[in-house]
Design a protein around this motif. Structure first.
Motif, PDB file in Angstrom:
ATOM      1  N   HIS A  31       0.732  -1.360   0.076  1.00  0.00           N
ATOM      2  CA  HIS A  31       0.076   0.077  -0.067  1.00  0.00           C
ATOM      3  C   HIS A  31       0.981   1.219   0.127  1.00  0.00           C
ATOM      4  CE1 HIS A  31      -3.594  -2.293   0.654  1.00  0.00           C
ATOM      5  NE2 HIS A  31      -2.830  -3.021   1.663  1.00  0.00           N
ATOM      6  N   ALA A  32       2.062   1.074  -0.431  1.00  0.00           N
ATOM      7  CA  ALA A  32       3.057   2.321  -0.106  1.00  0.00           C
ATOM      8  C   ALA A  32       2.632   3.254  -1.281  1.00  0.00           C
ATOM      9  CB  ALA A  32       4.547   1.936  -0.360  1.00  0.00           C
ATOM     10  N   LEU A  84      -0.169   4.463  -1.694  1.00  0.00           N
ATOM     11  CA  LEU A  84      -1.374   5.418  -1.144  1.00  0.00           C
ATOM     12  C   LEU A  84      -0.479   6.132   0.302  1.00  0.00           C
ATOM     13  CD1 LEU A  84      -4.213   2.757  -0.907  1.00  0.00           C
ATOM     14  CD2 LEU A  84      -3.624   4.521  -2.786  1.00  0.00           C
ATOM     15  N   GLY A  85       0.550   6.025   0.310  1.00  0.00           N
ATOM     16  CA  GLY A  85       1.388   6.540   1.500  1.00  0.00           C
ATOM     17  C   GLY A  85       1.235   5.825   2.952  1.00  0.00           C
ATOM     18  N   VAL A  86       1.173   4.381   2.733  1.00  0.00           N
ATOM     19  CA  VAL A  86       0.802   3.436   3.926  1.00  0.00           C
ATOM     20  C   VAL A  86       1.827   3.094   4.341  1.00  0.00           C
ATOM     21  CG1 VAL A  86      -0.608   1.740   4.692  1.00  0.00           C
ATOM     22  CG2 VAL A  86      -1.706   3.459   3.344  1.00  0.00           C
ATOM     23  N   ARG A 124       4.580   0.077   5.540  1.00  0.00           N
ATOM     24  CA  ARG A 124       4.333  -1.410   5.807  1.00  0.00           C
ATOM     25  C   ARG A 124       4.107  -1.612   7.357  1.00  0.00           C
ATOM     26  NH1 ARG A 124       8.527  -5.276   3.965  1.00  0.00           N
ATOM     27  NH2 ARG A 124       9.160  -3.871   2.553  1.00  0.00           N
ATOM     28  N   LEU A 129       3.938   5.717  12.684  1.00  0.00           N
ATOM     29  CA  LEU A 129       4.097   6.974  11.633  1.00  0.00           C
ATOM     30  C   LEU A 129       2.966   7.579  11.507  1.00  0.00           C
ATOM     31  CD1 LEU A 129       6.178   8.763  10.175  1.00  0.00           C
ATOM     32  CD2 LEU A 129       5.539   7.390   8.062  1.00  0.00           C
ATOM     33  N   SER A 130       1.902   6.641  10.790  1.00  0.00           N
ATOM     34  CA  SER A 130       0.730   7.203  10.352  1.00  0.00           C
ATOM     35  C   SER A 130      -0.475   6.864  11.317  1.00  0.00           C
ATOM     36  CB  SER A 130       0.540   6.770   8.942  1.00  0.00           C
ATOM     37  OG  SER A 130       0.147   5.466   9.253  1.00  0.00           O
ATOM     38  N   GLY A 131      -0.352   6.318  12.371  1.00  0.00           N
ATOM     39  CA  GLY A 131      -1.433   5.949  13.297  1.00  0.00           C
ATOM     40  C   GLY A 131      -2.456   4.970  12.985  1.00  0.00           C
ATOM     41  N   LEU A 132      -2.165   4.189  11.885  1.00  0.00           N
ATOM     42  CA  LEU A 132      -3.270   3.259  11.371  1.00  0.00           C
ATOM     43  C   LEU A 132      -2.795   2.013  12.495  1.00  0.00           C
ATOM     44  CD1 LEU A 132      -2.822   2.902   7.683  1.00  0.00           C
ATOM     45  CD2 LEU A 132      -4.218   4.287   8.915  1.00  0.00           C
ATOM     46  N   THR A 156       6.782   6.409   3.091  1.00  0.00           N
ATOM     47  CA  THR A 156       6.874   5.786   2.125  1.00  0.00           C
ATOM     48  C   THR A 156       7.595   6.539   0.901  1.00  0.00           C
ATOM     49  OG1 THR A 156       4.849   6.678   1.257  1.00  0.00           O
ATOM     50  CG2 THR A 156       4.931   4.376   2.113  1.00  0.00           C
ATOM     51  N   THR A 157       7.713   7.803   1.037  1.00  0.00           N
ATOM     52  CA  THR A 157       8.502   8.849   0.211  1.00  0.00           C
ATOM     53  C   THR A 157       9.388   9.692   0.935  1.00  0.00           C
ATOM     54  OG1 THR A 157       6.823  10.566   0.069  1.00  0.00           O
ATOM     55  CG2 THR A 157       6.666   8.729  -1.770  1.00  0.00           C
ATOM     56  N   GLU A 184       5.661  -3.435  -4.717  1.00  0.00           N
ATOM     57  CA  GLU A 184       5.056  -2.107  -4.587  1.00  0.00           C
ATOM     58  C   GLU A 184       5.428  -1.337  -5.776  1.00  0.00           C
ATOM     59  OE1 GLU A 184       3.685  -0.870  -1.690  1.00  0.00           O
ATOM     60  OE2 GLU A 184       4.711  -2.290  -0.079  1.00  0.00           O
ATOM     61  N   VAL A 187       5.440   2.539  -6.749  1.00  0.00           N
ATOM     62  CA  VAL A 187       5.187   3.673  -5.916  1.00  0.00           C
ATOM     63  C   VAL A 187       5.930   4.847  -6.904  1.00  0.00           C
ATOM     64  CG1 VAL A 187       5.931   4.957  -4.013  1.00  0.00           C
ATOM     65  CG2 VAL A 187       5.839   2.592  -3.948  1.00  0.00           C
ATOM     66  N   CYS A 189       1.281   9.621  -4.039  1.00  0.00           N
ATOM     67  CA  CYS A 189       0.759   9.806  -2.521  1.00  0.00           C
ATOM     68  C   CYS A 189       2.065   9.710  -1.936  1.00  0.00           C
ATOM     69  CB  CYS A 189      -0.316   8.742  -2.253  1.00  0.00           C
ATOM     70  SG  CYS A 189      -1.556   8.903  -3.011  1.00  0.00           S
ATOM     71  N   GLY A 190       1.817  10.276  -0.665  1.00  0.00           N
ATOM     72  CA  GLY A 190       2.907  10.203   0.496  1.00  0.00           C
ATOM     73  C   GLY A 190       2.751  11.035   1.757  1.00  0.00           C
ATOM     74  N   ALA A 202       1.382  11.088   4.237  1.00  0.00           N
ATOM     75  CA  ALA A 202       0.185  10.532   5.151  1.00  0.00           C
ATOM     76  C   ALA A 202      -0.677   9.556   4.411  1.00  0.00           C
ATOM     77  CB  ALA A 202      -0.567  11.379   5.884  1.00  0.00           C
ATOM     78  N   PRO A 203      -1.376   8.421   4.979  1.00  0.00           N
ATOM     79  CA  PRO A 203      -2.010   7.836   4.239  1.00  0.00           C
ATOM     80  C   PRO A 203      -3.203   8.474   3.487  1.00  0.00           C
ATOM     81  CG  PRO A 203      -1.444   6.556   6.313  1.00  0.00           C
ATOM     82  CD  PRO A 203      -1.085   8.116   6.397  1.00  0.00           C
ATOM     83  N   ARG A 207      -5.817  13.937   7.554  1.00  0.00           N
ATOM     84  CA  ARG A 207      -5.985  14.174   8.922  1.00  0.00           C
ATOM     85  C   ARG A 207      -5.341  15.457   9.299  1.00  0.00           C
ATOM     86  NH1 ARG A 207      -1.670  11.352  11.562  1.00  0.00           N
ATOM     87  NH2 ARG A 207      -0.329  10.685   9.957  1.00  0.00           N
TER      88      ARG A 207
END
Lengths: 297, 207
Positions: A25-26, A28-30, A32, A137-140, A254-255, B42, B44, B120-121, B123-124, B165
């Motif tokens: 899911h990278a 989408l900025g998620v 791992r 990092l993202s709180g998931l 992710t980036t 992935e 990206v 994207c990057g 944050a989710p 968010r």
């Protein structure tokens, strides 16, 4: 009626629910996420009869203690630590039957940083994108454990697989990180690259699940400035403007725009999960697999 | 197209423009969908690169890439995502000054632009949207805000973004939206996925 759950008695410095994470899911900025010490997570699950995908608890520095509401088979792996059940000593690295209402305590490690606690049936918190891992990092995923929190457990999968000999990790007295150079090694001078492989680095106390930070001599840059944001792998040695490499661990962004001087292959990352602040770090350059042509010289 | 090995199983493919990134990304997704791309963990896209990870044989793919003809990004026949915006951000006047125009004209030009999610990057669900011409690119704020509210529509450099968010951030805030950028129960969880076309639709602001 079953009440398969555990209540947190002592959350410890930082205890999170972890599994194998949510790769894929990278884009989408998620991040791992997932267990930093993968072998310890897998072994703990195997000892209690879980598949490796089951969620375990990953502790940091001071362990944790939980009260199980039903009799449950538990195993503690990773950083070796004193294990007790209602105050009585129990084995580390072996399945332990914990009676209903009893408190399992995994103490401060003898050496290392992070222990894994597996429970038969696994921690059964809600999945997010196919994983229960806490991503700091993202709180998931679930928040880090707090005293009094209650976590559901899944139904046991079956009897544990037999394990005659459990590998006992030696202390990480020096963290050796083999790396492949690139993709941005050209952003550093020859002297900067030599500093990476010959300099005396130590694990910084500012390290976390996002990255293992280092203290030591800064790497000299051949180019200043930043790159346009680009994809970042697990194990990246990213070098921010202070010149000190940061090893990207499982919650890494992710980036990023700082140059990556090299990448530590995933199979060498588990010891980084157990290196306490102050541990000497050595970066060892791996050769790329030689081509056939190079062989025939 | 310059592929750089990344570790044992990764490949970072450098390109000369955002358009080339979009085209290669679309081609990689097409080949992945029809089964002619080797298994990959992935894909990206980013500003000037596409990063592939989890490849069994990155060197083999480098050789194969050299034989590819990558067509321009195909026209997107999916409807554009429409994001309703109240153009009431605290930096709207500053952006108007940087654009040498009025806040009303900022709203008109921003909402009249067709954006693409370049990548994207951060944050989710945070998408970096391109579409504004170069004279309208603006710097980040000198001092980042410690808290940018969820749903903030913001500008920085060549990009527009929407904060999925509340988080710290240094972008110029021009408006807010109630659109849900990130919902893990939705498939896909991100409203703005790479390649998506986006329009911002102005809502009447009650001032």
């Amino acid at each position: 009626m079953t009440d398969r759950a555990l209540a947190v008695v002592r959350a410890g410095a930082l205890t999170t629910v972890q599994d194998l994470g949510r790769p894929g899911h990278a884009h989408l900025g998620v991040p791992r996420a997932g267990a930093l010490d993968g072998p310890a997570h897998r072994l703990a699950n195997r000892l209690v009869g879980n598949p490796e995908t089951a969620a375990t608890l990953e502790t940091t520095l001071t362990g944790c203690a939980v009260r199980v509401r039903t009799a449950t088979t538990v195993a503690v792996t990773g950083a070796p630590c004193p294990v007790t059940v209602d105050g009585r000593p129990a084995p580390w690295g072996a399945p332990v039957r914990v009676p209903a209402g009893a408190v399992l305590d995994a103490g401060t490690p003898v050496h290392g940083l992070r222990s894994h606690l597996a429970f038969a049936g696994g921690i059964a918190t809600e999945q997010v994108l196919g994983s229960r891992a806490a991503d700091l990092l993202s709180g998931l995923g679930p928040a880090p454990l707090t005293d009094g929190a209650v976590l559901p457990l899944g139904d046991p999968y079956g009897p544990p697989a037999a394990a005659d000999a459990v590998p006992h990790p030696g202390p990480v007295t020096e963290l050796c990180l083999p790396f492949l150079p690139g993709p941005r090694d050209a952003w550093f001078t020859g002297a900067g690259l030599r500093t990476l492989t010959t300099g005396r680095f130590r694990v910084s106390a500012a390290s976390n699940r996002i990255g293992l930070r280092t203290e030591g001599p800064p790497l000299e840059r051949a180019r200043t400035g930043e790159l346009p944001s680009e994809g970042m792998p697990l194990g990246a040695l990213q070098v921010p403007p202070n010149g000190l490499p940061v090893l990207f661990l499982h919650d890494h962004p992710t980036t990023g725009g700082y140059p990556v001087v090299g990448v530590v292959p995933e199979r060498f990352l588990a010891p980084a999960a157990q290196a306490v602040p102050g541990t000497p770090v050595r970066f060892v350059r791996l050769g790329r697999r030689p081509d056939r042509a190079a062989h025939s010289q | 197209m310059r592929p750089l090995p990344v570790g044992e199983h990764g490949l970072l493919i450098e390109l000369d423009s955002a358009e080339e990134v979009g085209a290669l990304h679309a081609e990689l997704l097409r080949r992945a969908a029809d089964g002619t791309l080797p298994p990959v963990g992935e894909i990206v896209p980013a500003a000037r690169t596409v990063f592939l990870d989890g490849l069994a044989d990155p060197r083999g793919l480098i050789a194969e890439l050299a034989t590819w003809h990558v067509p321009p990004r195909p026209a997107d026949d999916r409807p554009a995502v429409e994001i309703p915006v109240r153009y009431d951000g605290p930096d709207l006047a500053d952006v108007a000054a940087l654009w040498d125009t009025t806040p009303e004209e900022v709203v008109r030009r921003h909402s009249g632009t067709t954006f693409h999610v370049a990548f994207c990057g951060f944050a989710p669900g945070f998408g970096y949207l391109t579409g504004l011409p170069e004279p309208l690119h603006v710097p980040r704020r000198d001092t980042p805000r410690t808290k940018v509210p969820v749903g903030s529509v913001a500008l920085a450099g060549p990009y527009t973004g929407v904060y999925p968010r509340s988080s710290p951030g240094g972008w110029q805030l021009i408006g807010t939206t109630d659109a849900v950028l990130w919902d893990p129960r939705r498939e896909p969880a991100a409203l703005l996925t790479p390649g998506t076309r986006v329009h911002f639709v102005p809502l009447e602001t009650a001032r």
